[in-house]
Design a protein around this motif. Structure first.
Motif, PDB file in Angstrom:
ATOM      1  N   ARG A 161      21.250  30.017  66.334  1.00 61.85           N
ATOM      2  CA  ARG A 161      21.297  29.544  67.569  1.00 61.85           C
ATOM      3  C   ARG A 161      22.669  29.863  68.090  1.00 61.85           C
ATOM      4  NH1 ARG A 161      18.838  25.892  63.951  1.00 61.85           N
ATOM      5  NH2 ARG A 161      17.241  24.719  64.535  1.00 61.85           N
ATOM      6  N   LEU A 162      22.506  30.269  69.327  1.00 66.08           N
ATOM      7  CA  LEU A 162      23.547  30.978  70.057  1.00 66.08           C
ATOM      8  C   LEU A 162      24.562  29.689  70.507  1.00 66.08           C
ATOM      9  CD1 LEU A 162      24.505  33.846  70.476  1.00 66.08           C
ATOM     10  CD2 LEU A 162      23.805  33.531  72.879  1.00 66.08           C
ATOM     11  N   PHE A 163      25.795  29.865  70.030  1.00 66.97           N
ATOM     12  CA  PHE A 163      26.865  28.798  70.819  1.00 66.97           C
ATOM     13  C   PHE A 163      27.942  29.522  71.703  1.00 66.97           C
ATOM     14  CE2 PHE A 163      25.054  26.578  67.267  1.00 66.97           C
ATOM     15  CZ  PHE A 163      25.221  25.108  67.889  1.00 66.97           C
ATOM     16  N   LEU A 216      42.104  24.571  67.726  1.00 63.18           N
ATOM     17  CA  LEU A 216      40.873  23.867  67.819  1.00 63.18           C
ATOM     18  C   LEU A 216      39.760  24.695  68.808  1.00 63.18           C
ATOM     19  CD1 LEU A 216      39.774  21.538  66.149  1.00 63.18           C
ATOM     20  CD2 LEU A 216      40.361  20.225  68.333  1.00 63.18           C
ATOM     21  N   ARG A 217      38.622  24.814  68.525  1.00 67.38           N
ATOM     22  CA  ARG A 217      37.599  25.300  69.348  1.00 67.38           C
ATOM     23  C   ARG A 217      36.574  24.506  69.596  1.00 67.38           C
ATOM     24  NH1 ARG A 217      40.968  28.928  71.663  1.00 67.38           N
ATOM     25  NH2 ARG A 217      38.971  29.669  72.652  1.00 67.38           N
ATOM     26  N   VAL A 218      35.857  24.537  70.846  1.00 67.22           N
ATOM     27  CA  VAL A 218      34.805  23.553  70.988  1.00 67.22           C
ATOM     28  C   VAL A 218      33.599  24.525  71.541  1.00 67.22           C
ATOM     29  CG1 VAL A 218      33.957  21.473  72.310  1.00 67.22           C
ATOM     30  CG2 VAL A 218      36.140  21.798  71.565  1.00 67.22           C
ATOM     31  N   TYR A 219      32.628  24.146  71.038  1.00 68.38           N
ATOM     32  CA  TYR A 219      31.177  25.149  71.189  1.00 68.38           C
ATOM     33  C   TYR A 219      30.123  24.301  71.651  1.00 68.38           C
ATOM     34  CZ  TYR A 219      33.934  28.595  68.112  1.00 68.38           C
ATOM     35  OH  TYR A 219      34.831  29.247  67.734  1.00 68.38           O
ATOM     36  N   LEU A 220      29.599  24.761  72.369  1.00 67.98           N
ATOM     37  CA  LEU A 220      28.228  24.306  73.096  1.00 67.98           C
ATOM     38  C   LEU A 220      26.912  25.231  72.670  1.00 67.98           C
ATOM     39  CD1 LEU A 220      28.727  23.102  76.841  1.00 67.98           C
ATOM     40  CD2 LEU A 220      28.644  21.614  74.856  1.00 67.98           C
ATOM     41  N   PRO A 221      25.787  24.538  72.175  1.00 67.29           N
ATOM     42  CA  PRO A 221      24.617  25.257  71.768  1.00 67.29           C
ATOM     43  C   PRO A 221      24.015  25.932  73.275  1.00 67.29           C
ATOM     44  CG  PRO A 221      24.307  22.864  71.897  1.00 67.29           C
ATOM     45  CD  PRO A 221      25.457  22.972  72.202  1.00 67.29           C
ATOM     46  N   VAL A 222      23.851  27.160  73.483  1.00 64.20           N
ATOM     47  CA  VAL A 222      23.469  28.080  74.610  1.00 64.20           C
ATOM     48  C   VAL A 222      22.287  27.393  75.263  1.00 64.20           C
ATOM     49  CG1 VAL A 222      22.954  30.057  75.784  1.00 64.20           C
ATOM     50  CG2 VAL A 222      24.966  29.606  74.278  1.00 64.20           C
ATOM     51  N   ALA A 266      21.462  24.928  78.173  1.00 61.50           N
ATOM     52  CA  ALA A 266      20.795  25.477  79.272  1.00 61.50           C
ATOM     53  C   ALA A 266      19.268  25.861  79.411  1.00 61.50           C
ATOM     54  CB  ALA A 266      21.490  26.950  79.305  1.00 61.50           C
ATOM     55  N   GLN A 267      18.643  25.879  78.286  1.00 58.32           N
ATOM     56  CA  GLN A 267      17.241  26.004  78.304  1.00 58.32           C
ATOM     57  C   GLN A 267      16.375  24.829  77.805  1.00 58.32           C
ATOM     58  OE1 GLN A 267      15.358  28.878  79.681  1.00 58.32           O
ATOM     59  NE2 GLN A 267      17.432  29.177  80.605  1.00 58.32           N
ATOM     60  N   GLY A 268      17.240  23.903  77.056  1.00 56.85           N
ATOM     61  CA  GLY A 268      16.468  22.573  76.675  1.00 56.85           C
ATOM     62  C   GLY A 268      15.520  22.910  75.467  1.00 56.85           C
ATOM     63  N   PHE A 269      15.835  24.024  74.597  1.00 57.40           N
ATOM     64  CA  PHE A 269      15.229  23.765  73.501  1.00 57.40           C
ATOM     65  C   PHE A 269      16.092  23.937  72.166  1.00 57.40           C
ATOM     66  CE2 PHE A 269      14.776  28.384  74.684  1.00 57.40           C
ATOM     67  CZ  PHE A 269      15.291  29.117  73.318  1.00 57.40           C
ATOM     68  N   ALA A 270      15.760  23.371  70.913  1.00 58.62           N
ATOM     69  CA  ALA A 270      16.523  23.248  69.877  1.00 58.62           C
ATOM     70  C   ALA A 270      16.278  24.161  68.938  1.00 58.62           C
ATOM     71  CB  ALA A 270      16.807  21.721  69.436  1.00 58.62           C
TER      72      ALA A 270
END
Length: 873
Positions: free
Chosen positions: A362-364, A304-310, A314-318
């Motif tokens: 989007r980079l994760f 199982l892997r967990v990812y965050l949207p970079v 970090a920059q606050g835009f979606a």
């Protein structure tokens, strides 16, 4: 050219072609060919629809009605009614009536269901669920003919027209077939999702059922019974509360099995309609579940892997980034992480690291190795709380439920990592000591080295004479060189942070106050973003005094662009987006806006007064310490405050100079795009930013790939994704998507929106909701409400009375700059851009993190749901 057959059987090989049978018909044909139980039937093909339209001259009113459409719902409704009436009143031609009657009698002439099946229906990116019509219990050839016309006309319902417009599907591109099947006298029916449409988990199957026809379930007329089943073990995870639920365990297992087989047949999660009659299960429809956020590329054997949207975290835009922007940032981020793991400044990645996947533009980042270690996980959550409290809380809640599902950690020991890092640590420490000991000298030397390094990169880019070597420079050489520029500035950044923290600690200890140094932290002299705003204000005042209007070709604006033209109005870390130097309209617009509002002089005065107040406050703090603690203590505090101001704002320099490198990469890549336009392989030089660098280098090296098609497809996805508001804060490899923390049940005060306090102060003003700084027309004192902000928004802070953001935390860019400007600000206000409206009067309290609605005519809107839902028919 001969006409295609009017009728196609579901078992015919041609029926799997959606151009002939529409999305629904093609999917049913694929289920049939896969051996799944589908009621017998046939399809009145799209060729029949097109011939009917042509023979009755309906293409003329369709074109006229669609060309006159505007955004007024009443006009869309009126156009729909006229077109539907035209279809349903037209006579059924003999060729169509005979073909349909023959197929109907061959089917047995009993009750049938007629379902519309549009060519732009049941697609992976747009399901069109519920947009066209289904007619049940059709009996007799005449009634079937009327049902066919009704299905055809449903292509022009108000909802179908609006749906196509929203998804950018041209009305002239679509046609509709009609699927005719034997009616299933269902005893129990419903829908099945082979992935959970709410949580996104691909290992869960959701079944909803009710007695009678499934139409009652999919139309929402009844509340169905609901089961959640483990797709692998078939164990029931949740079941209906009532004991009389009408789906026995053996039947539930059969329905789940059929749904899983349907998903396997299509190779993607499916939304399946099913029915049971006389103990037999039938599949009535299958479409992709379009609401699911895509999975990142699978990591073999990784668990199982967990990812965050970079960029969101970090920059606050979606919003998404262009392929060129993602490629540069991915390589740079990979080198940055490698630097912190190994101490090596050089990035050796030639391909995208698997732990930095791109999903929907989007980079994760894969943070699983951090979460596998409880202490590291706690640090991640704690550190993120300052940057993005929403993601921090969501991550903490997810770990509380799922930590035991993560694999045990593997990898190098801390001692081995520290050993490899020792040389770079010593270099950093030496730089830090130098910066503290001689801050002015260190600052000037570092900035001089940065300017020299960027000049060398400019020369290197100019020497690259072929498109291939230019592309390789942007893709490979530039990110590594940019990383060198950033890491070279770290000692100065850390020295600024240490000097500030030290001074604040001493003031708290010696004077018993934590608020005393606040003015010292404002209007930092070496912050390039503040300097850019000050320069715009100076230009506005100069034009106001001279009585002239600024011009993009004016020498003063050109001088401004030489210093700041590498920046962009929004999302400036995306190499694919235009810079101010390419289109100076935004800068000119700001200067004119300041001048019209009379704010140019006021803004510049704020800079000057703020800098003076910082110096005065520093002197006052030193004097207070001298009075209460003596001269030696005062000397220590003065030294720290002096160093802080000498280095103040340098934390913004790494990003500022990174964007200078990005602008160089953009200019270089545009040269490549121009060459490809000259060769006829692209239509526009800017299309090169929508080509993945792997494809670009392959073509430039001689491979045959259709760059025009690749750029077009990538641009279409980018433009579609720009409008996506719901981006998961956490993306798990089993498909689970977490869009925010669990909703709390704490009673909210009426008329009050609650977020995170990020910059103290209270301001009452009129709201201005913005999705871009370009064309903002923000008036002095208005409350700027945005999803997020980055340096391109900062000039607006000179006009705003307060700032409200949907995302971000105490150390996010907007929060930091707001504090430096003395601007009250609240972040992490969920749905702020939807819940507040332009013109509404509010009170922003940056001390307690609240936005209070003062307009009595406008009640507080309800919070928008954070998790997307799907519709079915």
């Amino acid at each position: 050219m001969s006409e295609l057959p009017v009728v196609t059987g579901l078992t015919d090989p041609e029926a799997v072609d959606p151009a002939r049978t529409g999305g629904k018909g093609a999917n049913l044909a694929r289920l049939t060919r896969a051996g799944l139980p589908v009621p017998a039937g046939f399809v009145v093909g799209t060729s029949a629809y097109r011939r009917f339209v042509r023979e009755h001259g309906l293409d003329v009113p369709i074109g006229q009605e669609m060309s006159r459409l505007d955004d007024d719902p009443a006009s869309v409704e009126a156009a729909s009614q006229r077109l539907r009436q035209a279809f349903e009143s037209a006579a059924l031609p003999e060729w169509l009536r005979e073909a349909v009657e023959a197929a109907y009698h061959a089917l047995g002439a009993g009750p049938v269901a007629a379902r519309s099946s549009a060519t732009a229906e049941d697609l992976p990116q747009a399901s069109f669920a519920g947009q066209q019509e289904t007619v049940l219990d059709v009996a007799g050839a005449a009634e079937l003919g009327a049902a066919v016309r009704r299905c055809w006309s449903s292509l022009w319902t108000t909802r179908a027209i609006a749906y196509r417009r929203r998804h950018g599907i041209g009305h002239e591109q679509v046609a509709v077939a009609v699927v005719v099947q034997r009616m299933v006298p269902a005893e129990v029916a419903g829908v099945l999702f082979t992935a959970d449409p709410v949580t996104g988990r691909r290992d869960h199957v959701v079944v909803e059922a009710a007695a009678g026809l499934g139409e009652a379930v999919v139309s929402g007329r009844v509340t169905p019974d609901r089961w959640v089943v483990d797709a692998r073990t078939r164990s029931v995870l949740t079941r209906p509360d009532r004991e009389s639920a009408g789906l026995p365990t053996d039947l539930l297992d059969r329905v789940v099995g059929l749904g899983v087989r349907a998903a396997e047949a299509f190779g993607s999660p499916q939304d399946v309609e099913w029915a049971v009659a006389d103990g037999r299960c039938w599949l009535l429809q299958s479409r992709p579940i379009t609401s699911l956020f895509p999975l990142p590329p699978a990591a073999e054997g990784a668990g199982l892997r967990v990812y965050l949207p970079v960029t969101l975290a970090a920059q606050g835009f979606a919003e998404p980034m262009t392929p060129a922007g993602n490629a540069f940032l991915r390589t740079l981020a990979g080198g940055w992480v490698g630097y912190w793991l190994t101490g090596s400044r050089r990035n050796e990645h030639q391909a995208a690291p698997p732990w930095l996947p791109t999903v929907l533009g989007r980079l994760f980042v894969d943070i699983t190795p951090l979460l596998q270690r409880p202490r590291l996980a706690d640090r991640v959550i704690s550190g993120m709380r300052m940057k993005d409290p929403t993601t921090s809380t969501a991550l903490r809640e997810w770990l509380e439920r799922n930590a035991d599902r993560l694999a045990r950690p593997v990898g190098h020991t801390a001692v081995r990592r520290l050993t490899r890092w020792a040389p770079e640590a010593l270099s950093l420490l030496a730089g830090l000591v130098t910066a503290i000991a001689a801050p002015r000298h260190h600052r000037r030397r570092v900035l001089s080295r940065t300017d020299a390094g960027l000049a060398r990169l400019e020369r290197e880019a100019a020497r690259r004479s072929t498109p291939l070597t230019q592309a390789e420079f942007v893709d490979r050489a530039l990110p590594a060189a940019t990383l060198d520029l950033i890491t070279d500035q770290l000692p100065a950044v850390y020295a600024e942070i240490l000097a500030r923290a030290g001074a604040e600690w001493l003031v708290r200890r010696w004077l018993g106050s934590s608020a005393g140094p606040e003015p010292v932290r404002r209007w930092l002299p070496h912050d390039p973003t503040l300097a850019m705003g000050a320069e715009l204000a100076r230009l506005a005042r100069a034009h106001a005094v001279a009585g002239t209007e600024p011009s993009a070709t004016g020498p003063d604006v050109q001088e401004f662009l030489r210093a700041y033209g590498h920046r962009a109005p929004d999302r400036e870390i995306d190499l694919g987006l235009p810079r101010l130097a390419e289109d100076p309209a935004y800068a000119v617009e700001l200067i004119r806006g300041y001048r019209r509002a009379g704010a140019g002089g006021d803004a510049l005065a704020r800079f000057e007064a703020g800098a003076a107040a910082a110096r005065v406050t520093a002197d006052e703090l030193v004097a207070a310490v001298r009075r209460t603690r003596g001269r030696p203590h005062a000397i220590v505090l003065r030294a720290l405050l002096h160093r802080y101001r000498e280095l103040g704002g340098l934390r913004e320099r790494p990003k500022f100079d990174m964007v200078r490198a990005i602008a160089l990469g953009r200019r270089t890549l545009r040269r490549v795009g121009a060459a490809l336009v000259a060769d006829g392989r692209l239509d526009d030089a800017d299309d090169v930013f929508f080509v993945d660098p792997v494809d670009l280098r392959a073509v430039l090296a001689g491979e045959q790939r259709d760059l025009r098609a690749l750029a077009g497809a990538n641009r279409h996805e980018f433009e579609r994704e720009v409008g996506r508001r719901a981006v998961p804060r956490l993306l798990v490899s089993d498909g689970e998507t977490v869009y925010g923390p669990a909703a709390t049940h704490t009673a909210q005060r009426p008329g009050v929106l609650v977020g995170t306090a990020v910059s103290p102060g209270v301001h009452e003003g009129v709201v201005r909701v913005l999705d871009s700084p370009v064309g903002a027309e923000l008036q002095p004192g208005e409350v700027l409400v945005a999803a997020s902000t980055d340096p391109g928004w900062t000039p607006l802070f000179l006009l705003a009375g307060a700032l409200v953001m949907e995302v971000g935390g105490v150390v996010s860019h907007g929060a930091v700059v707001a504090r430096e400007y003395g601007l009250p600000a609240v972040a992490a206000v969920a749905g702020a851009t939807s819940r507040l409206r332009t013109g509404q009067r509010v009170r922003v309290d940056g001390g307690d993190g609240t936005v209070t609605l003062l307009d009595p005519a406008e009640p507080a809107a309800q919070a928008i749901p954070m998790t997307p839902t799907g519709a079915h028919s």
